[in-house]
Motif scaffolding. Structure first.
Motif, PDB file in Angstrom:
ATOM      1  N   SER A  84     118.679 -12.614  14.104  1.00 23.88           N
ATOM      2  CA  SER A  84     119.170 -12.938  12.753  1.00 23.88           C
ATOM      3  C   SER A  84     118.269 -13.983  12.095  1.00 23.88           C
ATOM      4  N   GLU A  85     117.794 -14.966  12.886  1.00 21.11           N
ATOM      5  CA  GLU A  85     116.874 -15.965  12.328  1.00 21.11           C
ATOM      6  C   GLU A  85     115.563 -15.303  11.903  1.00 21.11           C
ATOM      7  N   ALA A  86     115.102 -14.336  12.699  1.00 22.75           N
ATOM      8  CA  ALA A  86     113.871 -13.629  12.335  1.00 22.75           C
ATOM      9  C   ALA A  86     114.067 -12.842  11.042  1.00 22.75           C
ATOM     10  N   HIS A  87     115.235 -12.212  10.885  1.00 18.94           N
ATOM     11  CA  HIS A  87     115.512 -11.480   9.642  1.00 18.94           C
ATOM     12  C   HIS A  87     115.575 -12.449   8.457  1.00 18.94           C
ATOM     13  N   GLU A  88     116.221 -13.600   8.666  1.00 16.78           N
ATOM     14  CA  GLU A  88     116.284 -14.595   7.589  1.00 16.78           C
ATOM     15  C   GLU A  88     114.888 -15.092   7.240  1.00 16.78           C
ATOM     16  N   ALA A  89     114.083 -15.370   8.279  1.00 13.92           N
ATOM     17  CA  ALA A  89     112.719 -15.848   8.034  1.00 13.92           C
ATOM     18  C   ALA A  89     111.897 -14.775   7.319  1.00 13.92           C
ATOM     19  N   GLU A  90     112.105 -13.515   7.703  1.00 11.20           N
ATOM     20  CA  GLU A  90     111.377 -12.425   7.056  1.00 11.20           C
ATOM     21  C   GLU A  90     111.789 -12.311   5.587  1.00 11.20           C
ATOM     22  N   GLU A  91     113.080 -12.420   5.322  1.00 13.09           N
ATOM     23  CA  GLU A  91     113.548 -12.365   3.929  1.00 13.09           C
ATOM     24  C   GLU A  91     112.994 -13.542   3.128  1.00 13.09           C
ATOM     25  N   GLU A  92     112.999 -14.726   3.746  1.00  7.67           N
ATOM     26  CA  GLU A  92     112.466 -15.901   3.058  1.00  7.67           C
ATOM     27  C   GLU A  92     110.978 -15.722   2.797  1.00  7.67           C
ATOM     28  N   PHE A  93     110.263 -15.172   3.786  1.00  7.14           N
ATOM     29  CA  PHE A  93     108.834 -14.912   3.632  1.00  7.14           C
ATOM     30  C   PHE A  93     108.585 -13.932   2.497  1.00  7.14           C
ATOM     31  N   ARG A  94     109.365 -12.856   2.478  1.00 10.83           N
ATOM     32  CA  ARG A  94     109.197 -11.874   1.397  1.00 10.83           C
ATOM     33  C   ARG A  94     109.519 -12.492   0.043  1.00 10.83           C
ATOM     34  N   SER A  95     110.546 -13.333   0.020  1.00  9.31           N
ATOM     35  CA  SER A  95     110.900 -14.012  -1.228  1.00  9.31           C
ATOM     36  C   SER A  95     109.763 -14.927  -1.675  1.00  9.31           C
ATOM     37  N   GLN A  96     109.188 -15.670  -0.719  1.00  7.08           N
ATOM     38  CA  GLN A  96     108.084 -16.562  -1.061  1.00  7.08           C
ATOM     39  C   GLN A  96     106.867 -15.768  -1.532  1.00  7.08           C
ATOM     40  N   ILE A  97     106.611 -14.631  -0.907  1.00  5.95           N
ATOM     41  CA  ILE A  97     105.476 -13.796  -1.335  1.00  5.95           C
ATOM     42  C   ILE A  97     105.723 -13.280  -2.754  1.00  5.95           C
ATOM     43  N   ALA A  98     106.963 -12.849  -3.009  1.00  3.99           N
ATOM     44  CA  ALA A  98     107.278 -12.358  -4.357  1.00  3.99           C
ATOM     45  C   ALA A  98     107.126 -13.486  -5.375  1.00  3.99           C
ATOM     46  N   ASP A  99     107.613 -14.698  -5.014  1.00  2.32           N
ATOM     47  CA  ASP A  99     107.457 -15.838  -5.913  1.00  2.32           C
ATOM     48  C   ASP A  99     105.980 -16.159  -6.134  1.00  2.32           C
ATOM     49  N   ALA A 100     105.205 -16.093  -5.055  1.00  2.00           N
ATOM     50  CA  ALA A 100     103.775 -16.383  -5.178  1.00  2.00           C
ATOM     51  C   ALA A 100     103.093 -15.350  -6.070  1.00  2.00           C
TER      52      ALA A 100
END
Length: 177
Positions: free
Chosen positions: A65-81
């Motif tokens: 679940s932490e990996a999924h959260e980190a992946e979602e956060e990463f994707r969100s950060q990439i989208a923001d970037a």
């Protein structure tokens, strides 16, 4: 017959003999020793192992679940970037367009200034040429008039009047054409 009864009694397999009770007693002691000293540590080890496996599964689920959260956060950060990069590119484009427009205006103003300066210079050159031409034409006209009239026109005032009259005649003739 009595011996046959005794022999028959001894050969009856349904009646237990003394070794059976000793073997039964030894078996009971072995079961008791196993139940008292061997099986509890085995059960304890198996219980601990099962608990460790359950804990590993729980940790695995939590890590997943932490990996999924980190992946979602990463994707969100990439989208923001990506959005930020697009915004910066757009700002750079706008600034570039503004700089180009400003440079174009400066170039046009400089070109206008150069053209005005050239017109001023041309007008000054034309006036100088007209003045120089008047003087030369005046000198030539007085010399020619002096030859035609037969007398020298050395007087400055007279020379000036003759030149002015001659140029006025030229201007009126060129204006009529």
């Amino acid at each position: 017959m009595a011996t046959e009864a005794i022999v028959a009694m001894e050969s009856n397999f349904l009646v237990p003999n003394g070794t059976f009770f000793v073997e039964l007693f030894a078996f009971a002691i072995m079961v008791w020793l196993l139940a008292k000293f061997v099986i509890p540590p085995i059960n304890k080890a198996m219980t601990a192992r099962q608990e460790a496996i359950r804990q590993q599964f729980a940790d695995l689920d939590q890590a997943k679940s932490e990996a999924h959260e980190a992946e979602e956060e990463f994707r969100s950060q990439i989208a923001d970037a990506r959005h930020e990069a697009a915004r910066i590119r757009e700002e750079a484009r706008e600034q570039g367009a503004a700089i180009i427009a400003e440079m174009r205006e400066q170039a046009q103003a400089e070109a206008q200034r150069i053209v005005e300066h050239a017109h001023t210079q041309i007008e000054a050159d034309r006036k100088a040429a007209v003045t120089s031409l008047r003087n030369e034409v005046g000198t030539l006209a007085t010399t020619l008039a002096g030859r035609i009239v037969g007398e020298a026109l050395d007087d400055e005032a007279r020379q000036s009047r003759v030149v002015d009259r001659f140029l006025a005649d030229l201007d009126s003739k060129s204006g009529a054409n």
